[in-house]
Design a protein around this motif. Sequence first.
Motif, PDB file in Angstrom:
ATOM      1  N   SER A  17      53.475  47.414  40.317  1.00 39.76           N
ATOM      2  CA  SER A  17      52.117  46.886  40.187  1.00 39.76           C
ATOM      3  C   SER A  17      51.824  46.496  38.746  1.00 39.76           C
ATOM      4  CB  SER A  17      51.092  47.941  40.623  1.00 39.76           C
ATOM      5  OG  SER A  17      51.252  48.293  41.979  1.00 39.76           O
ATOM      6  N   ARG A  19      48.144  44.957  36.430  1.00 38.00           N
ATOM      7  CA  ARG A  19      46.776  44.460  36.447  1.00 38.00           C
ATOM      8  C   ARG A  19      46.599  43.478  35.293  1.00 38.00           C
ATOM      9  NH1 ARG A  19      40.792  47.228  35.861  1.00 38.00           N
ATOM     10  NH2 ARG A  19      41.420  47.396  33.659  1.00 38.00           N
ATOM     11  N   ALA A  49      44.182  33.115  43.639  1.00 40.84           N
ATOM     12  CA  ALA A  49      43.029  33.944  43.986  1.00 40.84           C
ATOM     13  C   ALA A  49      41.770  33.362  43.363  1.00 40.84           C
ATOM     14  CB  ALA A  49      43.220  35.378  43.505  1.00 40.84           C
ATOM     15  N   ILE A  51      37.254  33.985  43.074  1.00 40.56           N
ATOM     16  CA  ILE A  51      36.112  34.847  43.329  1.00 40.56           C
ATOM     17  C   ILE A  51      34.856  34.105  42.912  1.00 40.56           C
ATOM     18  CG2 ILE A  51      36.358  35.991  41.072  1.00 40.56           C
ATOM     19  CD1 ILE A  51      35.315  38.567  42.479  1.00 40.56           C
ATOM     20  N   THR A  57      35.861  36.553  47.922  1.00 38.05           N
ATOM     21  CA  THR A  57      37.184  36.281  47.381  1.00 38.05           C
ATOM     22  C   THR A  57      38.024  35.496  48.390  1.00 38.05           C
ATOM     23  OG1 THR A  57      38.002  38.397  48.220  1.00 38.05           O
ATOM     24  CG2 THR A  57      37.170  38.364  45.967  1.00 38.05           C
ATOM     25  N   TYR A  59      42.373  34.135  48.857  1.00 35.58           N
ATOM     26  CA  TYR A  59      43.719  34.294  48.355  1.00 35.58           C
ATOM     27  C   TYR A  59      44.670  33.314  49.010  1.00 35.58           C
ATOM     28  CZ  TYR A  59      41.761  38.712  46.816  1.00 35.58           C
ATOM     29  OH  TYR A  59      40.972  39.667  46.218  1.00 35.58           O
ATOM     30  N   LYS A  64      48.163  37.331  49.842  1.00 34.50           N
ATOM     31  CA  LYS A  64      47.126  38.004  50.624  1.00 34.50           C
ATOM     32  C   LYS A  64      47.600  39.404  51.021  1.00 34.50           C
ATOM     33  CE  LYS A  64      44.907  35.044  52.937  1.00 34.50           C
ATOM     34  NZ  LYS A  64      44.504  34.022  53.952  1.00 34.50           N
ATOM     35  N   ARG A  66      48.188  41.790  48.991  1.00 35.00           N
ATOM     36  CA  ARG A  66      48.880  42.430  47.868  1.00 35.00           C
ATOM     37  C   ARG A  66      48.103  42.295  46.562  1.00 35.00           C
ATOM     38  NH1 ARG A  66      53.533  40.429  46.162  1.00 35.00           N
ATOM     39  NH2 ARG A  66      53.128  38.285  46.845  1.00 35.00           N
ATOM     40  N   THR A  68      44.431  41.563  44.410  1.00 35.99           N
ATOM     41  CA  THR A  68      42.984  41.683  44.499  1.00 35.99           C
ATOM     42  C   THR A  68      42.355  41.145  43.224  1.00 35.99           C
ATOM     43  OG1 THR A  68      43.172  43.681  45.867  1.00 35.99           O
ATOM     44  CG2 THR A  68      41.040  43.242  44.839  1.00 35.99           C
ATOM     45  N   SER A  70      38.913  40.567  40.967  1.00 39.05           N
ATOM     46  CA  SER A  70      37.590  41.151  40.775  1.00 39.05           C
ATOM     47  C   SER A  70      37.018  40.646  39.452  1.00 39.05           C
ATOM     48  CB  SER A  70      37.652  42.680  40.781  1.00 39.05           C
ATOM     49  OG  SER A  70      38.470  43.154  39.729  1.00 39.05           O
ATOM     50  N   GLN A  81      44.537  42.479  40.238  1.00 38.74           N
ATOM     51  CA  GLN A  81      45.389  43.621  40.538  1.00 38.74           C
ATOM     52  C   GLN A  81      46.494  43.151  41.461  1.00 38.74           C
ATOM     53  OE1 GLN A  81      45.243  46.927  39.463  1.00 38.74           O
ATOM     54  NE2 GLN A  81      47.200  47.110  40.532  1.00 38.74           N
TER      55      GLN A  81
END
Length: 122
Positions: A17, A19, A49, A51, A57, A59, A64, A66, A68, A70, A81
Amino acid sequence: QVQLVESGGGLVQPGGSLRLSCAATGSIFSINAMGWYRQAPGKQRELVASIISGGITNYADSVKGRFTISRDNAKNTVYLQMNSLKPEDTAVYYCNVLGRSLGGTWTYLRPWGQGTQVTVSS
């Protein structure tokens, strides 16, 4: 006009992962839509992505479930993320302000920043 600075990229193993952060030099409170793009070597830049100010949101199918996106208006920052990373997620990631094109699709409105490199490899 706000300027956008991306950070948070790096080298990560498959399944890992990261961010990403996109820090604006000014307020993003009044900006309706923002998004993250990526460009892999030899490929066109693609929107992964988006927003909008109401928190809705969207994607790309490839991320999609996986990724996110924000936004924190108080910190003038947009985040991405990224979980369960795959080698095909390797790319330079960019953020931008979005607007609607004549055809109704999202398009970018600001000059591109330097982006942040994400490399997924074992």
